[in-house]
Design a protein around this motif. Structure first.
Motif: not given
Length: 231
Positions: A67-71, A117-127, A164-170, A210-213
């Protein structure tokens, strides 16, 4: 809390053996989600090479419903000027960071769409936004993850599946342990908070995505950069 996720919710986290992936798995499990970690390193629930099409297909067959895929799986790759970067090294970074996200999304999105229903969250980067000097392959691969997230989010916008994606710094992770200290110091100096992020801080944002919120955000990029991001 469990009501933030569907009943019987199952999550799959790649790169889950350590670092951000392990923190995401821990945070989702705390919320009552059944979590499966996948990694080519030891310590994960399932072995996978996200850059290999057959390996991803075999993982999908073994794991079943997700249901929730986190890459989270990723590599830093070569450090140095673009003109000194070997093509094989360049392609190796893209194989994991970009092809891996593509293959995982392609393998698991259809079943989410089928259930509505599903949630996909991809880890990108500030780079992927800024373009780090001396890290062109990594930066370009993460920029591609951002574009892939936006494209897939639009494609699935009316299916109940959010991307959606998350873009962290270091971030303080094992992956950064071998990074050139000068590169890390540059990133720290560019961060208004003056420090690296912690895996748990990134995991908190991933768990929310990844939630229903959330229900009206897809194809978006969420920064976790200690104030570094400017757009």
């Amino acid at each position: 809390m469990i009501d933030e996720y569907p009943e019987g919710c199952r999550a799959l986290v790649t790169g889950g053996a350590s670092g951000i992936g392990a923190a995401c798995a821990e945070r989702l499990a705390e919320a009552g989600v059944a979590v499966v970690t996948a990694d080519r390193a030891d310590g994960a629930d399932e072995p996978v090479d996200v850059a290999d099409e057959a390996s991803v297909a075999a993982l999908a067959a073994r794991v079943g419903r997700v249901d929730v895929l986190v890459n989270c799986a990723g590599v830093i790759g070569p450090a140095g000027p673009v003109v000194d970067t070997e093509l094989a090294a360049w392609r190796g970074v893209f194989a994991v960071n970009t092809d891996g996200v593509f293959l995982m999304c392609r393998a698991f999105a259809p079943q989410m769409v089928a259930r509505g229903w599903g949630r996909i969250v991809n880890l990108a980067s500030i780079a992927g936004k800024d373009g780090n000097p001396g890290q062109a392959a990594y930066s370009a691969s993460k920029a591609a993850v951002i574009a892939l997230t936006k494209s897939l989010g639009k494609e699935l916008a009316q299916t109940g599946v959010l991307v959606n994606a998350v873009a962290p710094a270091v971030v303080q992770t094992p992956m950064n342990a071998a990074t050139d200290p000068a590169v890390l110091e540059r990133s720290r100096a560019l961060t208004p908070m003056g420090r690296a992020g912690r895996p748990a801080e990134i995991a908190e944002l991933v768990a929310w995505l990844g939630s229903a919120r959330i229900g009206f955000s897809t194809g978006a990029v969420y920064d976790a950069s200690g104030g570094r991001a400017t757009y």
